[in-house]
Design a protein around this motif. Structure first.
Motif, PDB file in Angstrom:
ATOM      1  N   ASP A 278      21.720   4.937  13.251  1.00  0.00           N
ATOM      2  CA  ASP A 278      22.681   6.053  13.396  1.00  0.00           C
ATOM      3  C   ASP A 278      23.613   6.247  12.141  1.00  0.00           C
ATOM      4  OD1 ASP A 278      20.911   6.816  15.344  1.00  0.00           O
ATOM      5  OD2 ASP A 278      22.472   6.234  17.265  1.00  0.00           O
TER       6      ASP A 278
ATOM      7  N   GLU B 131      24.085   9.032   9.550  1.00  0.00           N
ATOM      8  CA  GLU B 131      25.368   9.331   9.265  1.00  0.00           C
ATOM      9  C   GLU B 131      25.731   9.252   8.014  1.00  0.00           C
ATOM     10  OE1 GLU B 131      29.783  10.376  11.678  1.00  0.00           O
ATOM     11  OE2 GLU B 131      27.716   9.318  12.767  1.00  0.00           O
TER      12      GLU B 131
ATOM     13  N   SER C 294      23.873  10.958   5.209  1.00  0.00           N
ATOM     14  CA  SER C 294      23.867  12.330   5.417  1.00  0.00           C
ATOM     15  C   SER C 294      25.584  13.009   5.035  1.00  0.00           C
ATOM     16  CB  SER C 294      24.374  12.888   6.379  1.00  0.00           C
ATOM     17  OG  SER C 294      22.724  12.302   6.990  1.00  0.00           O
TER      18      SER C 294
END
Length: 177
Positions: free
Chosen positions: A160, A164, A167
């Motif tokens: 995760d 993130e 991104s």
């Protein structure tokens, strides 16, 4: 003596934590409000701090302009777990005693040793896994900097956070700041 060493280590750790807090405050004061922070390791120099308002990013101990971020890639690497084989050989004790007695009757002390040596042995082989295999996420950030053109960040089993971070850096590049 050990207590002195423990106390010294604790004091040094507290000094390092205080220095990190002071440096983080200095960064926040200099670059404005902190938008987001990502903790990779224990100390500030192993973290990523985003200052969106001033278009700055702190990456593992260095500050960069958003425009200095050229590209970002996210790769995975699978690390195989380790295992070891344990072989245990044991001798049937009842068989050893019986064979030793028969050998003693037949050939004295030498016969007893030979008889005991012919007892049945059993080997059990077990495989023990020490560590399961896991995925390491590697974030490679290419920077417009000849001294440090690529920053590689390994994120152990933290899918995760890896996605993130990828991104966030992808957005920074697409905005063209």
């Amino acid at each position: 003596m050990i207590w002195i060493i423990v106390i010294i280590v604790i004091v040094l750790f507290l000094i390092a934590v205080y220095a990190d807090v002071s440096k983080a405050s200095e960064l926040d004061e200099r670059y404005g409000p902190l938008t987001k922070t990502y903790t990779i390791g224990t100390f500030l120099d192993s973290s990523i701090r985003i200052y969106e308002e001033s278009h700055k990013v702190w990456i593992m101990g260095e500050i960069y302009d958003f425009k200095d971020i050229l590209s970002v890639t996210l790769e995975t690497e699978t690390k195989k777990g380790q295992s070891r084989i344990i072989a245990t050989t044991s001798t049937d004790t009842l068989g050893t005693i019986g064979r030793s007695m028969v050998g003693k009757l037949a050939g004295g002390n030498t016969g007893a040793l030979i008889g005991a040596g012919t007892a049945k042995k059993k080997t059990v082989i077990e495989q023990e896994t020490i560590e399961d295999s896991h995925v390491v996420y590697i974030l490679d950030i290419k920077i417009d900097n000849l001294q440090r053109p690529v920053i590689s960040i390994k994120l152990e089993d933290n899918r995760d956070q890896a996605i993130e971070l990828y991104s966030v850096f992808d957005l920074i590049i697409k905005r063209g700041n």
